[in-house]
Design a protein around this motif. Structure first.
Motif, PDB file in Angstrom:
ATOM      1  N   VAL A  40      49.204  54.571  36.247  1.00 57.21           N
ATOM      2  CA  VAL A  40      48.272  53.452  36.346  1.00 57.21           C
ATOM      3  C   VAL A  40      48.955  52.150  35.926  1.00 57.21           C
ATOM      4  O   VAL A  40      48.822  51.115  36.579  1.00 57.21           O
ATOM      5  N   GLY A  41      49.696  52.199  34.819  1.00 61.11           N
ATOM      6  CA  GLY A  41      50.392  51.002  34.360  1.00 61.11           C
ATOM      7  C   GLY A  41      51.402  50.503  35.371  1.00 61.11           C
ATOM      8  O   GLY A  41      51.533  49.295  35.595  1.00 61.11           O
ATOM      9  N   SER A  42      52.139  51.419  35.985  1.00 56.70           N
ATOM     10  CA  SER A  42      53.114  51.034  37.002  1.00 56.70           C
ATOM     11  C   SER A  42      52.427  50.419  38.209  1.00 56.70           C
ATOM     12  O   SER A  42      52.881  49.402  38.757  1.00 56.70           O
ATOM     13  N   GLN A  43      51.304  51.014  38.639  1.00 63.64           N
ATOM     14  CA  GLN A  43      50.570  50.482  39.780  1.00 63.64           C
ATOM     15  C   GLN A  43      49.985  49.109  39.469  1.00 63.64           C
ATOM     16  O   GLN A  43      49.964  48.216  40.325  1.00 63.64           O
ATOM     17  N   ALA A  44      49.535  48.926  38.221  1.00 62.28           N
ATOM     18  CA  ALA A  44      48.975  47.634  37.819  1.00 62.28           C
ATOM     19  C   ALA A  44      50.027  46.540  37.906  1.00 62.28           C
ATOM     20  O   ALA A  44      49.762  45.440  38.394  1.00 62.28           O
ATOM     21  N   LYS A  45      51.239  46.827  37.422  1.00 64.55           N
ATOM     22  CA  LYS A  45      52.314  45.844  37.497  1.00 64.55           C
ATOM     23  C   LYS A  45      52.654  45.504  38.943  1.00 64.55           C
ATOM     24  O   LYS A  45      52.869  44.337  39.287  1.00 64.55           O
ATOM     25  N   GLU A  46      52.706  46.513  39.791  1.00 64.90           N
ATOM     26  CA  GLU A  46      53.033  46.278  41.195  1.00 64.90           C
ATOM     27  C   GLU A  46      51.961  45.437  41.880  1.00 64.90           C
ATOM     28  O   GLU A  46      52.265  44.503  42.631  1.00 64.90           O
ATOM     29  N   ASP A  47      50.688  45.756  41.624  1.00 66.62           N
ATOM     30  CA  ASP A  47      49.595  45.015  42.261  1.00 66.62           C
ATOM     31  C   ASP A  47      49.558  43.567  41.793  1.00 66.62           C
ATOM     32  O   ASP A  47      49.342  42.640  42.595  1.00 66.62           O
ATOM     33  N   MET A  48      49.745  43.343  40.489  1.00 67.20           N
ATOM     34  CA  MET A  48      49.723  41.975  39.979  1.00 67.20           C
ATOM     35  C   MET A  48      50.908  41.175  40.508  1.00 67.20           C
ATOM     36  O   MET A  48      50.772  40.001  40.867  1.00 67.20           O
ATOM     37  N   ALA A 103      50.156  40.372  44.196  1.00 69.07           N
ATOM     38  CA  ALA A 103      49.098  39.367  44.321  1.00 69.07           C
ATOM     39  C   ALA A 103      49.613  37.989  43.921  1.00 69.07           C
ATOM     40  O   ALA A 103      49.314  36.986  44.581  1.00 69.07           O
ATOM     41  N   THR A 104      50.395  37.920  42.841  1.00 62.42           N
ATOM     42  CA  THR A 104      50.942  36.645  42.389  1.00 62.42           C
ATOM     43  C   THR A 104      51.898  36.052  43.424  1.00 62.42           C
ATOM     44  O   THR A 104      51.849  34.857  43.726  1.00 62.42           O
ATOM     45  N   ALA A 105      52.763  36.890  43.968  1.00 57.50           N
ATOM     46  CA  ALA A 105      53.710  36.422  44.980  1.00 57.50           C
ATOM     47  C   ALA A 105      52.987  35.946  46.230  1.00 57.50           C
ATOM     48  O   ALA A 105      53.354  34.917  46.835  1.00 57.50           O
ATOM     49  N   THR A 106      51.945  36.675  46.638  1.00 57.94           N
ATOM     50  CA  THR A 106      51.172  36.290  47.829  1.00 57.94           C
ATOM     51  C   THR A 106      50.451  34.966  47.615  1.00 57.94           C
ATOM     52  O   THR A 106      50.468  34.076  48.477  1.00 57.94           O
ATOM     53  N   PHE A 107      49.808  34.837  46.455  1.00 55.24           N
ATOM     54  CA  PHE A 107      49.116  33.585  46.126  1.00 55.24           C
ATOM     55  C   PHE A 107      50.081  32.404  46.128  1.00 55.24           C
ATOM     56  O   PHE A 107      49.799  31.342  46.692  1.00 55.24           O
ATOM     57  N   THR A 108      51.243  32.581  45.512  1.00 55.42           N
ATOM     58  CA  THR A 108      52.232  31.508  45.445  1.00 55.42           C
ATOM     59  C   THR A 108      52.737  31.134  46.829  1.00 55.42           C
ATOM     60  O   THR A 108      52.854  29.945  47.165  1.00 55.42           O
ATOM     61  N   GLU A 109      53.043  32.125  47.645  1.00 53.71           N
ATOM     62  CA  GLU A 109      53.579  31.862  48.979  1.00 53.71           C
ATOM     63  C   GLU A 109      52.575  31.108  49.850  1.00 53.71           C
ATOM     64  O   GLU A 109      52.921  30.125  50.522  1.00 53.71           O
TER      65      GLU A 109
END
Length: 355
Positions: free
Chosen positions: A63-71, A74-80
């Motif tokens: 779960v922790g690994s998936q949370a890091k990947e999703d965040m 999402a951050t990279a997509t928002f920035t782009e």
């Protein structure tokens, strides 16, 4: 000698096992039970508890690994997306502002005028940024859907059945339905989280009957977030009677409408772009867009507002991703209890539920 048998080793288990396959299987099962009988109850329970918590630990690590990947996604997509739209919109607005000031100051004919030099320097950057955005808009749209919309949806289970074309909104739909960017009814709004079910009228009009009613319903302070959507009706070039929905809690829908409205403004500024790029000038169209300065500036401001609304939504949905993967309570460590759906102990699925 008589005592020789006492010194012989005991027969191996395989030597005394029955040779018949069914009987051999039954013997092995019984032999396993004999081993379990030799273990104390404390030993068996301890093994089960250790195995259970090892499973929980492995699950929480996943779960922790998936949370890091999703965040991170999402951050990279928002920035782009934000960077692409903010850049091209700012260049568009600056180019038009320099053009109107140059015409007003009557310096538009001078190549040495400061406004003219600035506009021509901006023109090349603007055209390149606009082409890059047009080339990438479909990818950006899908990224917004996957890495922001889907990732922030707490109730979405990838293992459930989903239609590939479940969301019909597209650039073509906005064009065919003649989406009006200047209509305040079509501007993003997110509703009010404090509104109760009894305080807001239900949007009970079917999509196929909505376009026939006189009153069009938008989003206001009495609208709940779940009802923060608008409906657009078919334009003059299509015969569809079914209204299409634009959900303001969908990052994908924001990207689609932002790009559509940017292109609409881009087309209106053809005369200013021709002047800035030293192309053949159209005096009549130049006078027209100068006379409509207030209207065009308002449209450009609205486009900046759409970019801001997308940013607000993206940040809101990223917080929902944090909530989705936040640490669970003690009850989620209790066997059987953690399987209660209302506790939301399972932010990610480890196996398919439906086929």
């Amino acid at each position: 000698m008589p005592n020789d048998d006492a010194h012989k080793p005991p027969p191996a288990a395989d030597d005394i096992a029955p040779k018949s396959a069914p009987l051999r299987w039954l013997w092995k099962f019984n032999h396993g039970l004999d081993i379990v009988k030799g273990l104390s109850l404390v030993t068996v329970l301890s093994s089960l508890v250790v195995g259970y918590f090892q499973y929980l630990n492995a699950y929480q690590e996943k779960v922790g690994s998936q949370a890091k990947e999703d965040m991170a996604a999402a951050t990279a997509t928002f920035t782009e997306i934000s960077r692409a739209f903010s850049e091209v919109q700012a260049l568009q607005q600056t180019l038009y502002s320099d053009f109107t000031r140059a015409v007003r100051d009557r310096s538009d004919e001078s190549d040495q005028a400061l406004l003219t030099k600035n506009a021509r320097a901006i023109s090349e950057r603007y055209e390149k940024a606009r082409i890059a955005l047009r080339e990438n808009i479909d990818v950006l749209t899908r990224k917004a859907e996957i890495y922001i919309d889907w990732a922030s949806n707490t109730y979405r289970d990838p293992a459930e059945k989903h239609n590939v074309d479940a969301d019909p909104l597209s650039r073509q739909v906005l064009r065919d339905y003649a989406f009006d960017c200047s209509d305040k009814y079509n501007f993003p709004a997110f509703g009010n989280v404090h509104v109760e079910d009894d305080d807001t009228p239900a949007k009970d009009v079917a999509d196929d009957a909505y376009c026939a009613i006189a009153e069009k319903r938008g989003v206001d302070d009495k609208t709940q977030p779940k009802d923060a959507f608008i409906r657009i009706c078919a334009g003059p070039h299509t015969h569809s009677r079914i209204a299409k929905r634009i959900y303001w809690y969908s990052a994908k829908h924001h990207v689609l409408t932002m790009h559509y409205c940017f292109e609409a403004a881009h087309n209106k500024l053809a005369a200013a772009r021709q002047w800035a790029s030293r192309s053949d000038r159209d005096a009549a169209k130049e006078r027209e867009i100068v006379e409509r300065e207030n209207e065009i500036n308002a449209q450009l401001d609205d486009l900046a507002g759409r970019v801001s609304a997308f940013s607000s939504l993206a940040l809101h949905q990223m917080e929902r991703i944090r909530v989705k993967y936040r640490p669970v309570g003690f009850l989620c460590s209790v066997p059987l209890v953690r399987n209660i759906p209302s506790l939301n102990c399972f932010p990610i699925r480890t196996a398919s539920l439906t086929h």
